[in-house]
Design an enzyme around this catalytic site. Structure first.
Site, PDB file in Angstrom:
ATOM      1  N   MET A  16       0.854  -1.194   0.000  1.00 38.84           N
ATOM      2  CA  MET A  16       0.000   0.000   0.000  1.00 38.84           C
ATOM      3  C   MET A  16       0.891   1.247   0.000  1.00 38.84           C
ATOM      4  O   MET A  16       0.463   2.332   0.394  1.00 38.84           O
ATOM      5  CB  MET A  16      -0.914  -0.004   1.224  1.00 38.84           C
ATOM      6  N   LEU A  62       6.748   2.836   1.539  1.00 37.73           N
ATOM      7  CA  LEU A  62       7.702   1.730   1.588  1.00 37.73           C
ATOM      8  C   LEU A  62       8.773   1.939   2.666  1.00 37.73           C
ATOM      9  O   LEU A  62       9.223   3.056   2.891  1.00 37.73           O
ATOM     10  CB  LEU A  62       8.397   1.570   0.225  1.00 37.73           C
ATOM     11  N   HIS A  67       9.464  -3.711   3.137  1.00 38.98           N
ATOM     12  CA  HIS A  67       9.037  -3.884   1.737  1.00 38.98           C
ATOM     13  C   HIS A  67      10.243  -4.192   0.845  1.00 38.98           C
ATOM     14  O   HIS A  67      10.173  -5.024  -0.050  1.00 38.98           O
ATOM     15  CB  HIS A  67       8.352  -2.610   1.218  1.00 38.98           C
ATOM     16  N   ASP A  95       2.447  -9.263   8.942  1.00 40.53           N
ATOM     17  CA  ASP A  95       0.998  -9.462   8.826  1.00 40.53           C
ATOM     18  C   ASP A  95       0.764 -10.968   8.714  1.00 40.53           C
ATOM     19  O   ASP A  95       0.386 -11.484   7.661  1.00 40.53           O
ATOM     20  CB  ASP A  95       0.462  -8.718   7.599  1.00 40.53           C
ATOM     21  N   ILE A 109      11.194  -7.289   9.491  1.00 38.81           N
ATOM     22  CA  ILE A 109      12.396  -6.443   9.605  1.00 38.81           C
ATOM     23  C   ILE A 109      12.152  -5.477  10.775  1.00 38.81           C
ATOM     24  O   ILE A 109      11.105  -4.805  10.824  1.00 38.81           O
ATOM     25  CB  ILE A 109      12.665  -5.661   8.295  1.00 38.81           C
ATOM     26  N   SER A 156       4.532   0.860   8.153  1.00 41.57           N
ATOM     27  CA  SER A 156       4.211   2.206   7.636  1.00 41.57           C
ATOM     28  C   SER A 156       3.483   3.016   8.702  1.00 41.57           C
ATOM     29  O   SER A 156       3.541   4.242   8.720  1.00 41.57           O
ATOM     30  CB  SER A 156       3.322   2.080   6.398  1.00 41.57           C
TER      31      SER A 156
END
Ligand code: PAF
Length: 280
Positions: free
Chosen positions: A30, A33, A37, A150, A176, A186
């Site tokens: 989404m 980044l 990511h 997630d 991470i 984010s």
């Protein structure tokens, strides 16, 4: 690096690459980044020749009182980062193109979407499954890469891929973390300076429970209590859940006899944070 916005153009592009026998990997995001990511892009490159990164804030996965309107948007830096990391195509569709007027079709993955985060975010996972199914149709990847932060989303996508016979290999990337242990997200940008100093206690709690498990503790309740003791030190933390579930199915477990995920969700100020650790 190419930027594609139209779903039809994306499908044409992917089909052409399929005809040329190029191996395609999709990294769905989404935007906003971060290093997490980027690590998924690196994994994608290990498994494919052509990397598509999708960048779309999916309205369907946000509840009425959630942060859809304020979700961080950093397109310029996202595009630059994607380019630096060797992404071939950014797919950046518009909402009205992906969700045509009066759209009616959604994907639900029963059971998995109703536990853990699904309890407080009732339509979230159906929103995720729906957008990911659409992205799979349009980008036609051989491989898709998702982050383990997630964790529930990862289990749900794997189940959907099996159930709907998507010919796609699902790869996952480890969480991470910042140097102090906080999982990169984010949404960390929502934290105030003071909240940011408190947030690493989630990982401290998870690590303490992991250590306890390594010392032989197999009782889920006692392991969850260890995490809770760490979180309870901070009155500004509201615990949403601390649970241990089967790592593959997310079913409840009464003793740790096979890999299980210890998952946590809290609210700190206005920010909802999740984290997990897999106990093997
Ligand atoms: O993990 C995310 O960023 C999103 O849930 C995803 C998979 C891109 C779907 O919108």
């Amino acid at each position: 690096m190419e930027i594609i916005t139209s779903p039809q153009a994306m499908l044409r592009h992917a089909s052409q690459h399929r005809e040329n026998k190029t191996r395609i990997a999709l990294v769905p995001t989404m935007g906003a980044l971060h290093e997490g990511h980027c690590s998924l892009i690196t994994i994608a490159k290990e498994h494919a020749d052509h990397i598509i990164l999708s960048l779309f804030v999916n309205p369907l996965q946000f509840g009425a009182n959630e942060d859809f309107e304020t979700y961080p948007q950093t397109h310029t830096t996202d595009i630059a980062q994607a380019k630096t990391h060797g992404v071939d195509v950014i797919f950046m569709p518009n909402t009205h193109d992906l969700y045509p007027e009066n759209h009616q079709t959604t994907v639900t993955v029963n059971t998995i979407e109703n536990v853990l985060c699904g309890k407080s975010r009732p339509n979230h996972f159906s929103g995720v499954a729906t957008i990911v199914a659409k992205l799979f149709q349009l980008t036609r990847p051989h491989v898709a890469v998702f982050g383990e932060k997630d964790y529930q989303q990862l289990v749900l996508i794997k189940r959907m891929v099996l159930d709907l016979h998507f010919p796609i290999e699902i790869k996952s990337g480890a969480i991470i973390r910042h140097d102090d242990g906080l999982a990169q997200s984010s949404r960390n940008t929502y934290l105030s300076t003071q909240e940011r100093t408190i947030a690493p206690c989630i990982y401290q709690g998870l690590s303490a429970a992991q250590h306890q498990h390594q010392q032989g503790e197999t009782d889920p309740h006692r392991l969850c209590t260890t995490v809770q003791q760490h979180l309870d030190k901070h009155p500004s933390i509201a615990i949403e859940y601390i649970e241990i579930r089967d790592a593959e199915t997310l079913e409840t477990v009464t003793a740790l006899t096979k890999p299980a995920v210890l998952a946590v969700a809290i609210v700190l100020g206005k920010t909802r944070l999740i984290d997990n650790i897999v106990l093997k």
